[in-house]
Write a protein that holds these residues in place. Structure first.
Motif, PDB file in Angstrom:
ATOM      1  N   LEU A  67      -7.270  -5.443  -4.846  1.00 48.79           N
ATOM      2  CA  LEU A  67      -7.044  -4.371  -5.817  1.00 48.79           C
ATOM      3  C   LEU A  67      -7.344  -2.997  -5.215  1.00 48.79           C
ATOM      4  CD1 LEU A  67      -8.656  -6.096  -8.935  1.00 48.79           C
ATOM      5  CD2 LEU A  67      -6.222  -5.879  -8.421  1.00 48.79           C
ATOM      6  N   ALA A  68      -8.425  -2.920  -4.437  1.00 46.48           N
ATOM      7  CA  ALA A  68      -8.785  -1.653  -3.813  1.00 46.48           C
ATOM      8  C   ALA A  68      -7.704  -1.192  -2.850  1.00 46.48           C
ATOM      9  CB  ALA A  68     -10.128  -1.790  -3.093  1.00 46.48           C
ATOM     10  N   VAL A  69      -7.185  -2.119  -2.057  1.00 46.47           N
ATOM     11  CA  VAL A  69      -6.126  -1.781  -1.099  1.00 46.47           C
ATOM     12  C   VAL A  69      -4.899  -1.251  -1.833  1.00 46.47           C
ATOM     13  CG1 VAL A  69      -4.430  -2.811   0.470  1.00 46.47           C
ATOM     14  CG2 VAL A  69      -6.868  -3.262   0.796  1.00 46.47           C
ATOM     15  N   ARG A  70      -4.522  -1.904  -2.930  1.00 46.44           N
ATOM     16  CA  ARG A  70      -3.344  -1.458  -3.694  1.00 46.44           C
ATOM     17  C   ARG A  70      -3.552  -0.045  -4.233  1.00 46.44           C
ATOM     18  NH1 ARG A  70      -2.280  -6.894  -7.374  1.00 46.44           N
ATOM     19  NH2 ARG A  70      -1.966  -8.361  -5.625  1.00 46.44           N
ATOM     20  N   LYS A 116      -4.455  -3.546   6.456  1.00 43.96           N
ATOM     21  CA  LYS A 116      -3.888  -3.921   5.161  1.00 43.96           C
ATOM     22  C   LYS A 116      -3.269  -2.721   4.451  1.00 43.96           C
ATOM     23  CE  LYS A 116      -6.309  -8.016   3.484  1.00 43.96           C
ATOM     24  NZ  LYS A 116      -7.135  -8.546   2.367  1.00 43.96           N
ATOM     25  N   ILE A 117      -3.948  -1.583   4.526  1.00 44.40           N
ATOM     26  CA  ILE A 117      -3.468  -0.399   3.804  1.00 44.40           C
ATOM     27  C   ILE A 117      -2.201   0.151   4.440  1.00 44.40           C
ATOM     28  CG2 ILE A 117      -4.061   1.982   3.181  1.00 44.40           C
ATOM     29  CD1 ILE A 117      -7.006   0.916   2.924  1.00 44.40           C
ATOM     30  N   GLU A 118      -2.123   0.116   5.757  1.00 39.56           N
ATOM     31  CA  GLU A 118      -0.911   0.539   6.483  1.00 39.56           C
ATOM     32  C   GLU A 118      -0.450   1.949   6.118  1.00 39.56           C
ATOM     33  OE1 GLU A 118       1.652  -2.909   5.413  1.00 39.56           O
ATOM     34  OE2 GLU A 118       1.763  -3.227   7.580  1.00 39.56           O
ATOM     35  N   ARG A 119      -1.385   2.870   6.076  1.00 43.58           N
ATOM     36  CA  ARG A 119      -1.031   4.264   5.782  1.00 43.58           C
ATOM     37  C   ARG A 119      -1.749   5.166   6.784  1.00 43.58           C
ATOM     38  NH1 ARG A 119       1.395   1.265   2.874  1.00 43.58           N
ATOM     39  NH2 ARG A 119       2.055   1.602   0.704  1.00 43.58           N
TER      40      ARG A 119
END
Length: 317
Positions: A67-70, A116-119
Motif C-alpha cells: 500500500l505504501a509503495v502504491r 518497487k517504486i520505480e520512480r
C-alpha cells in the motif's frame, strides 16, 4: 528558493487536495513517515485492499509495503511535471524504523523499496545514526536520492552531509532537521530560568542550516521538519516565519499549509551562527546540556516511529 513540501499522505488526499496544491504550485514535494502511514491505513479507503491482500496470503509488513509503495508511486506521478522542470517534485518514504541499527538491513530494504517504486523522483528516508550513515553512503553511490531524517544535532547533520555527498552531483539530498520538539521539551525549563521560550528549535535549525550552506553543495539542502505548533499562543506558521530561508525546504503539516496558502511569504531574518551560539551559551548555566538533549530527542523520535510502525502492523493483522 525556499520549497514547501507537505508532511502528510493518504489515498483520498492524494487524489484531491494534494493534486490541487501541486497544480497551483503551493507545494512541490511530499514527505511521509511511519506515523503518517499508521494514521492513513486506518481510513476506510484502504480496507478493501487490505482484505484482498490478506486473502492473497500476505503478512502485515508485506501489506503495508504494498500500500505504501502504491501511494508513493501516486505522489511521485502527481509531482513528476515539477520534477521534470527541476522544481523539486520529490516524494519521500522511510525505511522500517526497526532497522535503526542494521546498516545492511537498511540498505536492502531501501533498495527493495526503490526498485518497487520505480520512480526517479522518490527519496528514501534514512535515520541519521552510525548505521544510517553507512546506508546513506551506499545508496547515494548507487544514485538514489536521500532524505536523512531524525536529525537534531550539528554532528548528525555533518555526518549525513558527508555520506550523501558520496553520490556526487547526480543525486539530490535533504537533511531533515527536527525543530518544534526542542521547544516542547525545553520551554518549561527555560521559563523557570527567565530565558526566552520557543527559540531553541529554530536557532538550532538555523545553526545547522548555516553549516550545510557553508559546505557549498547545490544538490544537498536543509529540510526543516517537525514544524507543527503545539503551543496555543503561537501562530500556526511560527516556524515558517522564522525558517523561510533560501536553498531550503519546509515540510509542513496540513494545518500550517492551510494557514500560509493565501499569504505572501517573506524571507526570514538570517541569524548568524555567532548570535545563535551567544544565546546557547546561557543554556548550560540554566542546567540544559544540549548534547544530552540531542540524544534524548533522537531516542524519543526513534521510539515514537517504532511504536507507530508496530501499531500499524498490528492494526492490519
Amino acid at each position: 528558493m525556499t520549497s514547501i513540501w507537505v508532511d502528510y499522505l493518504d489515498r483520498e488526499f492524494l487524489d484531491t487536495t494534494f493534486k490541487d496544491w501541486v497544480n497551483s504550485r503551493l507545494v512541490n514535494g511530499l514527505t511521509s513517515n511511519p506515523a503518517i502511514f499508521s494514521n492513513a491505513l486506518k481510513k476506510d479507503v484502504y480496507k478493501g485492499e487490505i482484505e484482498k491482500l490478506k486473502k492473497e496470503g500476505k503478512n502485515s509488513k508485506e501489506i503495508y509495503e504494498e500500500l505504501a509503495v502504491r501511494d508513493i508511486q501516486k505522489a511521485c506521478d502527481i509531482l513528476e511535471p515539477l520534477y521534470d522542470e527541476g522544481d523539486d517534485g520529490f516524494a519521500s518514504i522511510e525505511v522500517d524504523p526497526r532497522l535503526i541499527n542494521d546498516a545492511k538491513g537498511t540498505i536492502d530494504e531501501a533498495l527493495r523499496l526503490y526498485d518497487k517504486i520505480e520512480r526517479d523522483n522518490v527519496m528514501i528516508k534514512i535515520p541519521a545514526n552510525e548505521a544510517g550513515y553507512k546506508a546513506m553512503e551506499e545508496l547515494a553511490k548507487r544514485g538514489i536520492n536521500i532524505n536523512a531524517t531524525l536529525v537534531f544535532s550539528p554532528n548528525q547533520a555533518m555526518k549525513s552531509l558527508e555520506a550523501i555527498s558520496k553520490g556526487g552531483r547526480r543525486i539530490e539530498g535533504v537533511i531533515s532537521v527536527f525543530v518544534s520538539r526542542f521547544d516542547r521539551k525545553l520551554n518549561n525549563q527555560l521559563a523557570m530560568q527567565n530565558l526566552a521560550k520557543d527559540r531553541v528549535g529554530f536557532f538550532n535549525a538555523i545553526k545547522i542550516y548555516n553549516q550545510i550552506e557553508e559546505a557549498g553543495y547545490s544538490n544537498i539542502r536543509t529540510l526543516f521538519a517537525s514544524t507543527g505548533v503545539k503551543q496555543d499562543y503561537l501562530n500556526k506558521d511560527y516556524y515558517v516565519e522564522n525558517l523561510y530561508l533560501p536553498h531550503s525546504v519546509l515540510t509542513l503539516p496540513l494545518d500550517v499549509i492551510e494557514e500560509i496558502k493565501n499569504k505572501e511569504l517573506n524571507e526570514s531574518f538570517h541569524f548568524q551562527t555567532k548570535h545563535i551560539d551567544a544565546f546557547f551559551s546561557f543554556l548550560t548555566p540554566a542546567g540544559i546540556n544540549m548534547q544530552k538533549v540531542y540524544q534524548e530527542l533522537f531516542d524519543e523520535g526513534v521510539e515514537a516511529f517504532e511504536k507507530a510502525f508496530e501499531d500499524m502492523l498490528n492494526s492490519i493483522k
